[in-house]
Design a protein around this motif. Structure first.
Motif, PDB file in Angstrom:
ATOM      1  N   GLY A  71       0.828  -1.201   0.000  1.00 50.90           N
ATOM      2  CA  GLY A  71       0.000   0.000   0.000  1.00 50.90           C
ATOM      3  C   GLY A  71       0.857   1.243   0.000  1.00 50.90           C
ATOM      4  O   GLY A  71       2.078   1.189   0.164  1.00 50.90           O
ATOM      5  N   SER A  72       0.219   2.398  -0.196  1.00 53.85           N
ATOM      6  CA  SER A  72       0.973   3.643  -0.263  1.00 53.85           C
ATOM      7  C   SER A  72       0.112   4.837   0.113  1.00 53.85           C
ATOM      8  O   SER A  72      -1.123   4.784   0.061  1.00 53.85           O
ATOM      9  N   VAL A  73       0.793   5.910   0.498  1.00 47.96           N
ATOM     10  CA  VAL A  73       0.185   7.228   0.657  1.00 47.96           C
ATOM     11  C   VAL A  73       0.999   8.181  -0.208  1.00 47.96           C
ATOM     12  O   VAL A  73       2.224   8.228  -0.101  1.00 47.96           O
ATOM     13  N   PHE A  74       0.322   8.912  -1.086  1.00 48.46           N
ATOM     14  CA  PHE A  74       1.004   9.801  -2.024  1.00 48.46           C
ATOM     15  C   PHE A  74       0.433  11.204  -1.913  1.00 48.46           C
ATOM     16  O   PHE A  74      -0.791  11.397  -1.967  1.00 48.46           O
ATOM     17  N   ALA A  75       1.298  12.204  -1.732  1.00 50.70           N
ATOM     18  CA  ALA A  75       0.898  13.611  -1.752  1.00 50.70           C
ATOM     19  C   ALA A  75       1.366  14.205  -3.055  1.00 50.70           C
ATOM     20  O   ALA A  75       2.578  14.202  -3.347  1.00 50.70           O
ATOM     21  N   GLY A  76       0.433  14.691  -3.879  1.00 48.76           N
ATOM     22  CA  GLY A  76       0.796  15.134  -5.217  1.00 48.76           C
ATOM     23  C   GLY A  76       0.170  16.457  -5.608  1.00 48.76           C
ATOM     24  O   GLY A  76      -0.782  16.938  -4.975  1.00 48.76           O
ATOM     25  N   LYS A  77       0.697  17.033  -6.664  1.00 46.90           N
ATOM     26  CA  LYS A  77       0.228  18.305  -7.204  1.00 46.90           C
ATOM     27  C   LYS A  77      -0.998  18.061  -8.081  1.00 46.90           C
ATOM     28  O   LYS A  77      -1.015  17.154  -8.912  1.00 46.90           O
ATOM     29  N   GLU A  78      -2.032  18.875  -7.908  1.00 46.69           N
ATOM     30  CA  GLU A  78      -3.289  18.660  -8.631  1.00 46.69           C
ATOM     31  C   GLU A  78      -3.271  19.202 -10.054  1.00 46.69           C
ATOM     32  O   GLU A  78      -4.160  18.873 -10.843  1.00 46.69           O
ATOM     33  N   ARG A  85      -0.124  25.710  -5.844  1.00 43.60           N
ATOM     34  CA  ARG A  85       0.239  24.709  -4.852  1.00 43.60           C
ATOM     35  C   ARG A  85      -0.906  23.778  -4.465  1.00 43.60           C
ATOM     36  O   ARG A  85      -0.791  23.027  -3.491  1.00 43.60           O
ATOM     37  N   ALA A  86      -2.019  23.824  -5.177  1.00 43.56           N
ATOM     38  CA  ALA A  86      -3.133  22.936  -4.866  1.00 43.56           C
ATOM     39  C   ALA A  86      -2.669  21.484  -4.936  1.00 43.56           C
ATOM     40  O   ALA A  86      -2.050  21.069  -5.916  1.00 43.56           O
ATOM     41  N   SER A  87      -2.964  20.712  -3.907  1.00 43.22           N
ATOM     42  CA  SER A  87      -2.431  19.350  -3.828  1.00 43.22           C
ATOM     43  C   SER A  87      -3.472  18.396  -3.262  1.00 43.22           C
ATOM     44  O   SER A  87      -4.488  18.809  -2.712  1.00 43.22           O
ATOM     45  N   TYR A  88      -3.202  17.119  -3.393  1.00 40.46           N
ATOM     46  CA  TYR A  88      -4.104  16.072  -2.904  1.00 40.46           C
ATOM     47  C   TYR A  88      -3.304  15.034  -2.132  1.00 40.46           C
ATOM     48  O   TYR A  88      -2.072  14.943  -2.226  1.00 40.46           O
ATOM     49  N   LEU A  89      -4.027  14.238  -1.368  1.00 38.63           N
ATOM     50  CA  LEU A  89      -3.443  13.115  -0.637  1.00 38.63           C
ATOM     51  C   LEU A  89      -4.182  11.862  -1.075  1.00 38.63           C
ATOM     52  O   LEU A  89      -5.405  11.763  -0.910  1.00 38.63           O
ATOM     53  N   ALA A  90      -3.438  10.905  -1.672  1.00 35.91           N
ATOM     54  CA  ALA A  90      -4.047   9.687  -2.218  1.00 35.91           C
ATOM     55  C   ALA A  90      -3.590   8.463  -1.432  1.00 35.91           C
ATOM     56  O   ALA A  90      -2.455   8.403  -0.961  1.00 35.91           O
ATOM     57  N   PHE A  91      -4.498   7.489  -1.310  1.00 38.81           N
ATOM     58  CA  PHE A  91      -4.229   6.253  -0.579  1.00 38.81           C
ATOM     59  C   PHE A  91      -4.402   5.072  -1.530  1.00 38.81           C
ATOM     60  O   PHE A  91      -5.406   4.975  -2.237  1.00 38.81           O
ATOM     61  N   GLY A  92      -3.401   4.177  -1.538  1.00 37.58           N
ATOM     62  CA  GLY A  92      -3.441   3.048  -2.456  1.00 37.58           C
ATOM     63  C   GLY A  92      -3.358   1.710  -1.754  1.00 37.58           C
ATOM     64  O   GLY A  92      -2.734   1.591  -0.698  1.00 37.58           O
ATOM     65  N   THR A  93      -4.008   0.705  -2.323  1.00 39.65           N
ATOM     66  CA  THR A  93      -3.874  -0.685  -1.881  1.00 39.65           C
ATOM     67  C   THR A  93      -3.589  -1.545  -3.105  1.00 39.65           C
ATOM     68  O   THR A  93      -3.712  -1.090  -4.246  1.00 39.65           O
ATOM     69  N   ARG A  94      -3.233  -2.804  -2.850  1.00 44.88           N
ATOM     70  CA  ARG A  94      -2.841  -3.685  -3.956  1.00 44.88           C
ATOM     71  C   ARG A  94      -3.763  -4.892  -4.038  1.00 44.88           C
ATOM     72  O   ARG A  94      -3.932  -5.633  -3.069  1.00 44.88           O
ATOM     73  N   PRO A  95      -4.344  -5.153  -5.207  1.00 43.71           N
ATOM     74  CA  PRO A  95      -5.119  -6.379  -5.390  1.00 43.71           C
ATOM     75  C   PRO A  95      -4.187  -7.540  -5.723  1.00 43.71           C
ATOM     76  O   PRO A  95      -3.061  -7.327  -6.202  1.00 43.71           O
ATOM     77  N   ASN A  96      -4.639  -8.760  -5.492  1.00 44.12           N
ATOM     78  CA  ASN A  96      -3.843  -9.928  -5.868  1.00 44.12           C
ATOM     79  C   ASN A  96      -3.655  -9.953  -7.383  1.00 44.12           C
ATOM     80  O   ASN A  96      -4.607  -9.802  -8.140  1.00 44.12           O
ATOM     81  N   GLY A  97      -2.421 -10.091  -7.813  1.00 44.17           N
ATOM     82  CA  GLY A  97      -2.138 -10.140  -9.242  1.00 44.17           C
ATOM     83  C   GLY A  97      -1.979  -8.777  -9.891  1.00 44.17           C
ATOM     84  O   GLY A  97      -1.741  -8.701 -11.095  1.00 44.17           O
ATOM     85  N   GLY A  98      -2.116  -7.718  -9.089  1.00 47.64           N
ATOM     86  CA  GLY A  98      -1.992  -6.379  -9.652  1.00 47.64           C
ATOM     87  C   GLY A  98      -0.951  -5.558  -8.921  1.00 47.64           C
ATOM     88  O   GLY A  98      -0.153  -6.078  -8.138  1.00 47.64           O
ATOM     89  N   SER A  99      -0.941  -4.268  -9.184  1.00 53.44           N
ATOM     90  CA  SER A  99       0.012  -3.357  -8.556  1.00 53.44           C
ATOM     91  C   SER A  99      -0.735  -2.424  -7.607  1.00 53.44           C
ATOM     92  O   SER A  99      -1.974  -2.383  -7.590  1.00 53.44           O
ATOM     93  N   VAL A 100       0.019  -1.681  -6.806  1.00 52.99           N
ATOM     94  CA  VAL A 100      -0.590  -0.725  -5.894  1.00 52.99           C
ATOM     95  C   VAL A 100      -1.367   0.305  -6.710  1.00 52.99           C
ATOM     96  O   VAL A 100      -0.842   0.910  -7.642  1.00 52.99           O
TER      97      VAL A 100
END
Length: 199
Positions: A71-78, A85-100
């Motif tokens: 999994g991951s937490v990503f802070a990025g530019k919108e 400087r508008a930005s977002y915070l994204a949260f990722g998970t990984r399915p079986n057989g796939g990527s985050v």
């Protein structure tokens, strides 16, 4: 004055001589604010100012065969506008057989987006399922296996469901408040009858 310690097990402590909660790395400091750092992760080596540039915190474990990213937490530019400087915070998970993969995002306006990375409207909460389903969002109470309130899109039609799993029957109740007191005003019972002013 001691500033950092690497102990005999290779654990790193900054601002403290001991680590808590079985941590391998700990930084101790005074309490800050939402915009002051205890730990700062900097992706500033990328200087383009392009959309989706930022920093990632990646969580990794072992799947029984190899180490894998889970999994991951990503802070990025919108946007790709220089100086914006508008930005977002994204949260990722990984399915079986796939990527985050991104699953949820809080954008610069504070809106929560689930299953989507954009929202052109003013809603504070958006869920994108990718396909129609009668219950895309389910709300349960004390009993998580029978009664629920479901929200979805069924065959292109917005749908509200008073759900009941198994042999459970469920009604849909509507309430309003008068001088701070909430009272039932209308009900659709499990037989489909519309009851107004009575239950």
């Amino acid at each position: 004055t001691e500033r950092m310690r690497i102990d005999s097990s290779g654990n790193v402590a900054i601002g403290t001589a001991t680590l808590g909660s079985n941590a391998k790395f700990e930084v101790k400091s005074t309490t800050g604010a939402i915009n002051s750092a205890t730990i700062r992760i900097n992706g500033g080596e990328t200087t383009t100012g392009a959309i989706n540039t930022g920093s990632t915190l990646l969580f990794t474990g072992h799947d029984g065969s190899n180490e894998r990213d889970f999994g991951s937490v990503f802070a990025g530019k919108e946007n790709g506008t220089s100086g914006n400087r508008a930005s977002y915070l994204a949260f990722g998970t990984r399915p079986n057989g796939g990527s985050v993969t991104e699953r949820m995002r809080i954008d610069s306006a504070g809106r929560l987006l689930v299953g989507s990375n954009s929202n052109g409207a003013a809603e504070k909460f958006t869920v994108h399922n990718g396909s129609d389903a009668s219950n895309i969002v389910a709300i349960t109470g004390a009993d998580q296996t029978s009664e629920y309130l479901g929200l979805g899109i069924e065959n292109g039609i917005p749908t509200i469901s008073a759900g009941g799993a198994g042999s459970t029957s469920a009604s849909l109740k509507f309430r309003t408040a008068n001088n701070g007191a909430e009272n039932e005003r209308m009900r659709i019972d499990s037989s489909g009858r519309l009851l107004v002013g009575t239950s």
